[in-house]
Scaffold this motif. Structure first.
Motif: not given
Length: 394
Positions: A364-389
């Motif tokens: 249940a915790a894994h499905l939380h919108a702000l906690m989901h690993p995929d969502t957070n990894a994508e956001l971090y990778g996006r910024v590391l690639c020089g894109q805006e959040p």
């Protein structure tokens, strides 16, 4: 006003909740069955000072750092994932209340152990009114609502001469309707019901623009010098949340190892599961993933506490890494629990075996919108690639 003079240390708070673990663990099955926390568990946490950990000291609070939050929540999670989750949820809106004008805080924190639930979802609408706003709408997933005195809400304010803007506000629970719709597979004991506002008036001094809050802007003068308020909301919320996952993963390992001496592997020659090389690999793998989760949780807390202590500004990369660390904790904890659950055999599906509840809570915790690993990894990778959040929630 009750000024805290004897603030308990990290170790003292941790010892208090560790002593409560056997009692709280006994209540976990009841919480799961009744979809709410028993008053006994709430009272025990209040007596231990858990609800004061993010309250300003001038109101009798402790202003605990996030490392303490992580470790306390992990101990609570060993006993009951739902109880730990609710405690963590209370910490975040309690901290957010410290961003409001000081006279508003005087009202909310008049009760020393006040519990504030909340959400960041703008699922309601607001309209201007003389002296404030009028709110209509509904919020779901409001963990701990039944034991709360206030709710922090988010609504979209519509005005004739401006673009729609999300606002954050504080509302007494007595102004809201509570709808018991929490019929779920996991984190059942959190009682994360829905609440409804129907023509609820909120005074202007209890309303803040959400974008300003997300950027760390505060309307409080007295909290300006407090290190606890030198971090943006999302890193604070991330560090406040991860301890529950650590606790659940630790609880799964404890539950597995407790049953291990009495178990054999059915339809094999192994009379003891503990003798099987497969079991050795599974326990080692689960433990290493738990170790990785602990690393990311403690790195996240160290980032937040370090920057709070020295007052340095936050970069976008650091903000996004905070969310990435949170996602990594969730991912590794879930993997650890899943390994041990798989190794627990068919008998583990009975209600009386704790690991099935632990796994449901982790999922249940894994499905939380702000906690989901995929969502957070994508956001971090996006910024590391020089894109805006591509979100305000950093």
């Amino acid at each position: 006003m009750l000024l805290a003079t004897n603030v308990p240390s990290h170790d003292e708070l941790l010892d208090r909740v560790t002593q409560l673990v056997p009692q709280l663990r006994k209540n976990a099955a009841w919480s799961d069955e009744h979809r709410s926390l028993p008053d006994e568990s709430i009272d025990a946490l209040a007596e231990a000072g858990v609800f004061r950990m993010r309250t300003p000291r001038r109101y009798g609070g402790y202003e605990s750092d996030t490392r303490t939050l992580v470790d306390v929540a992990a101990e609570l999670g060993r006993a009951d994932g739902s109880l730990s989750w609710v405690a963590s949820v209370y910490w975040i809106p309690t901290w957010m209340t410290g961003l409001f004008p000081d006279h508003v805080q005087d009202e909310v924190f008049a009760e020393p152990d006040v519990r504030i639930c909340g959400t960041l979802s703008p699922s309601a609408m607001a309209a201007p009114a003389p002296g404030g706003i009028v709110v209509n709408g509904r919020w779901g997933f409001i963990s701990g609502a039944r034991h709360s005195g206030w709710q922090e809400i988010v609504a979209v304010l519509i005005t004739p001469d401006q673009e729609p803007m999300p606002v954050m506000a504080l509302v007494p629970m007595s102004d809201l309707q509570v709808v018991d719709d929490w019929q779920t597979s996991g984190l059942r004991g959190t009682g994360s019901v829905s609440t409804i506002a129907q023509d609820v008036f909120v005074p202007q001094d209890r309303v803040l623009p959400l974008p300003a809050v997300l950027q760390g802007q505060s309307a409080s003068q007295r909290n300006a010098d407090s290190p606890m308020y030198r971090a943006p909301l999302l890193p604070v919320a991330s560090a406040s949340s991860v301890g529950t996952l650590l606790g659940l993963a630790r609880a799964a390992r404890e539950a597995f190892l407790e049953r291990l001496p009495e178990r054999k592997i059915t339809y094999t020659d192994y009379q003891s599961q503990a003798e099987a090389p497969l079991t050795h690999l599974q326990v080692a793998d689960a433990t290493m993933r738990l170790d990785e989760a602990e690393f990311h949780a403690h790195r996240l807390a160290a980032l937040v506490d370090g920057k709070c202590a020295n007052g340095s500004s936050w970069t976008i990369e650091e903000r996004c890494r905070a969310r990435a660390d949170m996602g990594a904790v969730v991912a590794r904890a879930k993997e650890s629990v899943d390994i041990l659950s798989t190794a627990s055999g068919g008998s583990s599906i009975y209600d009386g075996v704790p690991i099935q509840r632990i796994q449901r809570d982790v999922h249940a915790a894994h499905l939380h919108a702000l906690m989901h690993p995929d969502t957070n990894a994508e956001l971090y990778g996006r910024v590391l690639c020089g894109q805006e959040p591509n979100t305000l929630y950093v």
